[in-house]
Design a protein around this motif. Sequence first.
Motif, short mmCIF file in Angstrom:
data_model
loop_
_atom_site.label_atom_id
_atom_site.label_comp_id
_atom_site.label_asym_id
_atom_site.label_seq_id
_atom_site.Cartn_x
_atom_site.Cartn_y
_atom_site.Cartn_z
N TRP A 13 39.27 28.62 39.96
CA TRP A 13 37.82 27.69 39.88
C TRP A 13 36.66 28.82 39.39
O TRP A 13 36.83 29.74 39.81
CB TRP A 13 37.56 27.62 41.50
CG TRP A 13 38.38 26.70 42.19
CD1 TRP A 13 38.31 25.15 42.28
CD2 TRP A 13 39.46 26.88 43.11
NE1 TRP A 13 39.29 24.55 42.93
CE2 TRP A 13 39.85 25.48 43.50
CE3 TRP A 13 39.96 28.12 43.51
CZ2 TRP A 13 41.12 25.56 44.39
CZ3 TRP A 13 41.38 28.02 44.15
CH2 TRP A 13 41.56 26.58 44.71
N GLU A 56 31.42 32.97 40.18
CA GLU A 56 32.54 33.50 41.03
C GLU A 56 33.92 32.68 40.30
O GLU A 56 33.75 31.44 40.34
CB GLU A 56 32.46 33.22 42.23
CG GLU A 56 33.52 33.44 43.31
CD GLU A 56 33.31 33.17 44.70
OE1 GLU A 56 33.29 34.15 45.74
OE2 GLU A 56 33.06 31.97 44.96
N CYS A 86 37.59 32.17 41.22
CA CYS A 86 38.86 32.33 42.28
C CYS A 86 40.14 31.50 41.93
O CYS A 86 40.02 30.70 41.10
CB CYS A 86 38.47 31.35 43.83
SG CYS A 86 36.67 31.76 44.28
N THR A 98 45.88 35.33 45.93
CA THR A 98 44.52 34.65 46.11
C THR A 98 43.41 35.88 45.70
O THR A 98 43.93 37.08 45.87
CB THR A 98 44.22 34.51 47.68
OG1 THR A 98 44.66 35.62 48.60
CG2 THR A 98 45.06 33.24 47.88
N SER A 99 42.66 35.64 45.15
CA SER A 99 41.52 36.62 44.46
C SER A 99 40.28 35.82 44.22
O SER A 99 40.23 34.75 43.81
CB SER A 99 41.97 37.60 43.52
OG SER A 99 42.26 36.48 42.22
N CYS A 100 39.00 36.61 44.28
CA CYS A 100 37.76 36.24 43.95
C CYS A 100 37.09 37.38 43.27
O CYS A 100 37.06 38.49 43.81
CB CYS A 100 37.09 35.69 45.09
SG CYS A 100 37.30 33.96 45.46
N ARG A 122 33.58 38.08 40.33
CA ARG A 122 32.39 37.59 39.62
C ARG A 122 32.24 38.15 38.24
O ARG A 122 32.49 39.36 37.95
CB ARG A 122 30.94 37.87 40.55
CG ARG A 122 30.82 37.49 41.92
CD ARG A 122 29.78 37.46 42.45
NE ARG A 122 28.48 36.18 41.74
CZ ARG A 122 28.70 34.96 42.06
NH1 ARG A 122 29.35 34.48 43.13
NH2 ARG A 122 28.00 34.23 41.43
N GLN A 143 41.27 39.50 38.53
CA GLN A 143 41.72 40.12 40.04
C GLN A 143 41.11 41.56 40.20
O GLN A 143 41.68 41.93 41.34
CB GLN A 143 43.07 39.72 40.17
CG GLN A 143 43.99 38.52 39.95
CD GLN A 143 45.17 38.46 40.81
OE1 GLN A 143 46.22 38.97 40.39
NE2 GLN A 143 45.08 37.62 41.83
N ARG A 154 37.80 38.31 51.82
CA ARG A 154 37.59 36.97 51.49
C ARG A 154 38.91 35.98 52.22
O ARG A 154 38.65 35.08 52.85
CB ARG A 154 37.32 36.70 50.01
CG ARG A 154 37.05 35.21 49.73
CD ARG A 154 35.77 34.84 50.37
NE ARG A 154 35.53 33.47 49.83
CZ ARG A 154 34.91 33.00 48.63
NH1 ARG A 154 34.39 33.90 47.88
NH2 ARG A 154 34.54 31.62 48.21
#
Length: 207
Positions: free
Chosen positions: A60, A79, A81, A93-95, A97, A168, A201
Amino acid sequence: MPLCPSMGSSTTKMKVDNCFFFLQETRLTKKEHLKSKRVDHSEVMENEMKVEIKEFITVWVRDPRIQEEDSWQSFVDYEICVLTNSMCFTKKTSCVRRRYKEFAWLRQRLQDNAVLISLPEIPPKIPFFSRSNAKLVEQRRQGLQEFLEKVLKSDILLSDSRLHLFLQTQLSTTEIEACASGLTDYTVTEAVHRHAKSIRRFPAEEA
């Protein structure tokens, strides 16, 4: 009429014995049949699980924000994700910017390292891009997401460590290049793990 006659003579006894053996043989056949059914059932379940468990990568690009670079300049970042079960990724899983010019850098570096394939485009740079124009910001966000979605479908591009560091970690483009080239005291995997520990997160993943 009873299945076996009563014991009264050797002939009768022989018939009884024959009957006993027949019944015993029948029970074994049933047991083997049930065992066979259990094996078949487990094989079916195993095959179903193999079909159901497929690798996926979901990305995303969301939450555009205006960031102040200095007292005179500002920019919009987004962001990114990632949610995946792919073995290609260090973390599932990672987020992070990223801003537009970092996307442009990534596309160029991926193209340099994969000259035989044609990379998807990113939204064109607009000379007088208005950060306060919600429609323009949304169009750019959609274009950047479509770019990443297409990139992540390519096995060749997925093998590029720059892509993983971009998605990541929060390393700068200069730091990404240095790490991917082996010029840092940390590896790509270590960089990803460091970033994962710096944010809370998502729940901690099993090692």
